[in-house]
Design an enzyme around this catalytic site. Structure first.
Site, PDB file in Angstrom:
ATOM      1  N   ARG A 106      32.527  13.924  37.873  1.00 20.41           N
ATOM      2  CA  ARG A 106      31.544  14.760  38.576  1.00 20.41           C
ATOM      3  C   ARG A 106      31.545  16.183  38.024  1.00 20.41           C
ATOM      4  O   ARG A 106      32.583  16.802  37.895  1.00 20.41           O
ATOM      5  CB  ARG A 106      31.841  14.767  40.082  1.00 20.41           C
ATOM      6  CG  ARG A 106      31.338  13.509  40.769  1.00 20.41           C
ATOM      7  CD  ARG A 106      31.713  13.498  42.220  1.00 20.41           C
ATOM      8  NE  ARG A 106      33.122  13.191  42.394  1.00 20.41           N
ATOM      9  CZ  ARG A 106      33.736  13.133  43.579  1.00 20.41           C
ATOM     10  NH1 ARG A 106      33.055  13.379  44.684  1.00 20.41           N
ATOM     11  NH2 ARG A 106      34.999  12.816  43.668  1.00 20.41           N
TER      12      ARG A 106
ATOM     13  N   CYS B 114      34.905  19.802  43.757  1.00 17.60           N
ATOM     14  CA  CYS B 114      35.131  20.909  44.704  1.00 17.60           C
ATOM     15  C   CYS B 114      34.543  22.248  44.268  1.00 17.60           C
ATOM     16  O   CYS B 114      33.693  22.806  44.971  1.00 17.60           O
ATOM     17  CB  CYS B 114      36.622  21.065  44.964  1.00 17.60           C
ATOM     18  SG  CYS B 114      37.314  19.674  45.838  1.00 17.60           S
TER      19      CYS B 114
ATOM     20  N   LYS C 267      34.605  -1.699  50.493  1.00 22.31           N
ATOM     21  CA  LYS C 267      35.654  -0.798  50.021  1.00 22.31           C
ATOM     22  C   LYS C 267      37.002  -1.168  50.670  1.00 22.31           C
ATOM     23  O   LYS C 267      38.022  -1.272  49.999  1.00 22.31           O
ATOM     24  CB  LYS C 267      35.259   0.629  50.394  1.00 22.31           C
ATOM     25  CG  LYS C 267      36.006   1.690  49.650  1.00 22.31           C
ATOM     26  CD  LYS C 267      35.366   3.015  50.013  1.00 22.31           C
ATOM     27  CE  LYS C 267      35.999   4.170  49.308  1.00 22.31           C
ATOM     28  NZ  LYS C 267      35.435   5.428  49.783  1.00 22.31           N
TER      29      LYS C 267
ATOM     30  N   ARG D 163      44.714  18.719  44.464  1.00 18.81           N
ATOM     31  CA  ARG D 163      44.030  18.696  43.169  1.00 18.81           C
ATOM     32  C   ARG D 163      43.992  17.272  42.669  1.00 18.81           C
ATOM     33  O   ARG D 163      45.004  16.561  42.743  1.00 18.81           O
ATOM     34  CB  ARG D 163      44.801  19.528  42.133  1.00 18.81           C
ATOM     35  CG  ARG D 163      44.662  21.009  42.303  1.00 18.81           C
ATOM     36  CD  ARG D 163      45.711  21.707  41.489  1.00 18.81           C
ATOM     37  NE  ARG D 163      47.041  21.283  41.917  1.00 18.81           N
ATOM     38  CZ  ARG D 163      48.165  21.652  41.311  1.00 18.81           C
ATOM     39  NH1 ARG D 163      48.128  22.413  40.253  1.00 18.81           N
ATOM     40  NH2 ARG D 163      49.337  21.243  41.763  1.00 18.81           N
ATOM     41  N   GLU D 164      42.858  16.852  42.162  1.00 16.52           N
ATOM     42  CA  GLU D 164      42.789  15.516  41.585  1.00 16.52           C
ATOM     43  C   GLU D 164      43.769  15.470  40.422  1.00 16.52           C
ATOM     44  O   GLU D 164      43.953  16.449  39.707  1.00 16.52           O
ATOM     45  CB  GLU D 164      41.372  15.216  41.094  1.00 16.52           C
ATOM     46  CG  GLU D 164      40.412  15.080  42.246  1.00 16.52           C
ATOM     47  CD  GLU D 164      39.041  14.597  41.817  1.00 16.52           C
ATOM     48  OE1 GLU D 164      38.932  13.901  40.800  1.00 16.52           O
ATOM     49  OE2 GLU D 164      38.076  14.923  42.522  1.00 16.52           O
TER      50      GLU D 164
ATOM     51  N   ASN E  62      39.166  28.180  47.092  1.00 24.07           N
ATOM     52  CA  ASN E  62      38.482  27.491  45.992  1.00 24.07           C
ATOM     53  C   ASN E  62      37.574  28.435  45.225  1.00 24.07           C
ATOM     54  O   ASN E  62      37.529  28.410  43.995  1.00 24.07           O
ATOM     55  CB  ASN E  62      37.674  26.304  46.529  1.00 24.07           C
ATOM     56  CG  ASN E  62      38.526  25.042  46.583  1.00 24.07           C
ATOM     57  OD1 ASN E  62      39.695  25.064  46.226  1.00 24.07           O
ATOM     58  ND2 ASN E  62      37.935  23.953  47.022  1.00 24.07           N
TER      59      ASN E  62
ATOM     60  N   THR F 258      36.252  19.416  53.688  1.00 27.33           N
ATOM     61  CA  THR F 258      35.904  20.828  53.495  1.00 27.33           C
ATOM     62  C   THR F 258      34.584  21.106  54.194  1.00 27.33           C
ATOM     63  O   THR F 258      33.549  20.548  53.821  1.00 27.33           O
ATOM     64  CB  THR F 258      35.772  21.134  51.994  1.00 27.33           C
ATOM     65  OG1 THR F 258      37.016  20.810  51.386  1.00 27.33           O
ATOM     66  CG2 THR F 258      35.449  22.592  51.745  1.00 27.33           C
TER      67      THR F 258
ATOM     68  N   LEU G  54      44.249  30.461  34.421  1.00 29.10           N
ATOM     69  CA  LEU G  54      43.815  31.481  33.476  1.00 29.10           C
ATOM     70  C   LEU G  54      43.597  30.829  32.107  1.00 29.10           C
ATOM     71  O   LEU G  54      43.786  31.456  31.083  1.00 29.10           O
ATOM     72  CB  LEU G  54      44.901  32.569  33.413  1.00 29.10           C
ATOM     73  CG  LEU G  54      44.471  34.032  33.314  1.00 29.10           C
ATOM     74  CD1 LEU G  54      43.422  34.396  34.350  1.00 29.10           C
ATOM     75  CD2 LEU G  54      45.665  34.959  33.434  1.00 29.10           C
TER      76      LEU G  54
HETATM   77  C1  UDX Z   1      40.438  22.016  43.170  1.00 30.11           C
HETATM   78  C2  UDX Z   1      41.518  22.909  43.816  1.00 30.11           C
HETATM   79  O1  UDX Z   1      42.476  23.268  42.805  1.00 30.11           O
HETATM   80  C3  UDX Z   1      42.179  22.184  44.972  1.00 30.11           C
HETATM   81  O2  UDX Z   1      43.101  23.051  45.625  1.00 30.11           O
HETATM   82  C4  UDX Z   1      41.072  21.759  45.979  1.00 30.11           C
HETATM   83  O3  UDX Z   1      41.635  21.062  47.051  1.00 30.11           O
HETATM   84  C5  UDX Z   1      40.021  20.922  45.280  1.00 30.11           C
HETATM   85  O4  UDX Z   1      39.505  21.626  44.163  1.00 30.11           O
HETATM   86  P1  UDX Z   1      40.395  19.951  41.486  1.00 30.11           P
HETATM   87  O5  UDX Z   1      38.921  20.058  41.535  1.00 30.11           O
HETATM   88  O6  UDX Z   1      41.026  18.606  41.622  1.00 30.11           O
HETATM   89  O7  UDX Z   1      41.082  20.874  42.605  1.00 30.11           O
HETATM   90  O8  UDX Z   1      40.881  20.491  40.057  1.00 30.11           O
HETATM   91  P2  UDX Z   1      41.484  21.835  39.437  1.00 30.11           P
HETATM   92  O9  UDX Z   1      42.765  21.510  38.787  1.00 30.11           O
HETATM   93  O10 UDX Z   1      41.483  22.943  40.391  1.00 30.11           O
HETATM   94  O11 UDX Z   1      40.426  22.108  38.271  1.00 30.11           O
HETATM   95  C6  UDX Z   1      39.046  22.323  38.525  1.00 30.11           C
HETATM   96  C7  UDX Z   1      38.283  22.613  37.261  1.00 30.11           C
HETATM   97  O12 UDX Z   1      38.663  23.865  36.709  1.00 30.11           O
HETATM   98  C8  UDX Z   1      38.494  21.598  36.124  1.00 30.11           C
HETATM   99  O13 UDX Z   1      37.274  21.353  35.487  1.00 30.11           O
HETATM  100  C9  UDX Z   1      39.466  22.289  35.191  1.00 30.11           C
HETATM  101  O14 UDX Z   1      39.366  21.854  33.863  1.00 30.11           O
HETATM  102  C10 UDX Z   1      39.012  23.736  35.352  1.00 30.11           C
HETATM  103  N1  UDX Z   1      40.064  24.713  35.017  1.00 30.11           N
HETATM  104  C11 UDX Z   1      41.172  24.799  35.809  1.00 30.11           C
HETATM  105  C12 UDX Z   1      39.894  25.562  33.941  1.00 30.11           C
HETATM  106  O15 UDX Z   1      38.907  25.509  33.219  1.00 30.11           O
HETATM  107  N2  UDX Z   1      40.864  26.501  33.693  1.00 30.11           N
HETATM  108  C13 UDX Z   1      41.990  26.609  34.457  1.00 30.11           C
HETATM  109  O16 UDX Z   1      42.805  27.496  34.163  1.00 30.11           O
HETATM  110  C14 UDX Z   1      42.150  25.732  35.545  1.00 30.11           C
END
Ligand code: UDX
Length: 440
Positions: free
Chosen positions: A332, A264, A36, A155-156, A212, A122, A254
């Site tokens: 994932r 996460c 890596k 957030r990714e 989270n 985490t 929302l």
């Molecule tokens: C999340 C947290 O937001 C972040 O603060 C933490 O550090 C890691 O976990 P992430 O997993 O990258 O980040 O993505 P996020 O944008 O939070 O979305 C997570 C999931 O929720 C996705 O599948 C997304 O599609 C879904 N989602 C998000 C919804 O279905 N509706 C929404 O309104 C927001």
């Protein structure tokens, strides 16, 4: 300028290392995975994250950022060490702390001078205490250290922006001296007027999980209200929009959809639920969010099946979007996995396209057909399903889509299309939380 060592070059480690070097510090990102590190040194960062390659290149060029597979040397050369290794879900749903504990042990064995040891991974509440015990037991007795919990909220897809413009930075520590040193690390954020807050270790650990889980809960809640809206003939887009105008609720997180995924929310909700079980404290809201999310993922296939009048066998279904959300190659816990599995199980044929993550999905479903654009994916399909709201899908030409599909049927699990336009063009379609139209 501080000398910083980051242990673990996964998502969190790489973004944090790049971000901290951009703040002007000298950073070594270390990983035991030699291959890596070799790839990263060649400029191949292995993850898709907007802006990450640019910030890495910039800081490597100015010699603030380097990469190493020599963990021992990295520890010895650093003033502050960040543990940013994975905490995967174990079979029981608890967070597996093997990598974190191994990193702590390595730090202890190579603790050649006073250092701050800071956890970014985490980890369940109480892990800081455990890490301190491991280090204390195994370090040379004369050398001192301080411990910090500094959880990440990246957030990714927008991790670089989140790192450089965070809502807040938590420094969970035990004395002011440690806090002052951590302030030095994050000092450039003061320019952006971002709060850097001192708290205790356990509180910082808890805030990460509680945040989270709360966001996951918010999504599961709006998904359930969306499902009820479908049954009662309301439009969830309007409902969510008007709910969000209440400042206490806010419009963020929302958006109803096919269920949350990623590295996460699914893992952290389960880990928090497990922590509560251990303590004999009911955590019914989080348990319900987990259950509602499992249901939501399954519900997507039931809705697709109903849209196809219960005939999935032999039908060709075009899936647009495979990653768990846009702007990432991460699949994932993606809801696309669940729906593809169900379609195949019922004898349907899947054509799939994701702007970035086709290769990742090939590892799970090697036998379905993958395409490099939406046009070829939908050609002659019986139905098109939007699973991820990539921007390029929002603006696709609906007239052309209709001409290419065998039948003009759409399942829009992210509510990205204008329903009036779909109606005008004669599509049959379903959404999440809005009116379903079947014209055939
Ligand atoms: C999340 C947290 O937001 C972040 O603060 C933490 O550090 C890691 O976990 P992430 O997993 O990258 O980040 O993505 P996020 O944008 O939070 O979305 C997570 C999931 O929720 C996705 O599948 C997304 O599609 C879904 N989602 C998000 C919804 O279905 N509706 C929404 O309104 C927001």
């Amino acid at each position: 300028m501080k000398k910083i060592g980051i242990i673990g070059t996964g998502y969190v480690g790489l973004v944090s290392g790049a971000g901290i070097s951009d703040f002007g510090h000298k950073v070594i990102c270390a990983d035991i995975d030699k291959e890596k590190i070799k790839e990263i040194k060649k400029g191949n960062i292995l993850i898709f994250e907007p802006g990450l390659k640019e910030i890495i290149d910039r800081n490597v060029k100015s010699q603030r950022l380097s990469f190493s597979s020599n963990i021992e040397n990295t520890i010895k050369q650093s003033d502050i060490l960040f543990i940013a290794v994975g905490t995967p879900e174990s079979a029981s749903g608890k967070a597996d702390l093997t990598y974190v504990e191994n990193a702590a042990l390595k730090i202890a064995h190579n603790l050649n001078s006073y250092k701050i040891i800071c956890t970014k991974s985490t980890v369940p509440v109480g892990t800081g205490k455990k890490i301190k015990e491991i280090i204390n037991k195994n370090k040379p007795s004369a050398v001192l250290f301080d411990y910090v919990s500094n959880p990440e909220f990246l957030r990714e897809g927008s991790a670089v922006k989140d790192f450089l413009w965070p809502d807040r930075v938590l420094i969970g520590c035990e004395n002011n001296k440690t806090y002052e040193s951590m302030l030095d690390v994050y000092r450039p954020l003061f320019r952006n007027k971002k709060p850097i807050i001192k708290t205790d270790i356990a509180t910082a650990e808890m805030v990460k999980y509680a945040s989270n889980a709360f966001l996951a809960l918010k999504i599961s809640y709006i998904n359930e209200i969306a499902n009820l809206s479908e049954a009662l003939g309301c439009d969830i887009k309007k409902v969510a929009d008007l709910m969000g105008q209440d400042g206490r609720i806010s419009p963020k997180f929302l958006h109803p959809g096919p269920g949350y995924g990623g590295s996460c929310f699914p893992k952290d909700t389960k880990a928090l639920s497990n922590l509560a079980k251990q303590e004999n404290i009911p955590l019914e809201t989080v348990n319900a969010a987990i259950k509602a999310n499992i249901y939501q993922k399954k519900r997507m296939f039931s809705k697709l099946k109903a849209l196809l009048k219960n005939r999935v066998k032999g039908k060709t279904i075009a899936i647009l979007g495979l990653s768990f959300k846009p702007n990432t190659s991460d699949i994932r816990e993606s809801s696309a996995i669940e729906i593809i599995k169900s379609i195949l199980k019922e004898g349907g044929i899947v054509k799939a396209f994701d702007p970035i993550s086709n290769n990742e999905m090939k590892l799970i479903f090697p036998d379905i057909k993958y395409f490099s654009d939406w046009e070829k994916t939908v050609d002659n399909a019986d139905c098109m399903v939007i699973m991820t709201e990539w921007n390029e899908f929002r603006s696709l030409d609906l007239k052309e889509l209709k001409n290419r599909l065998k039948k003009p049927i759409i399942f829009d699990t992210r509510n990205i299309f204008d329903q009036n336009k779909l109606l005008e063009l004669g599509f049959s379609f379903d959404t999440v939380g809005r009116k379903k139209i079947i014209n055939y």
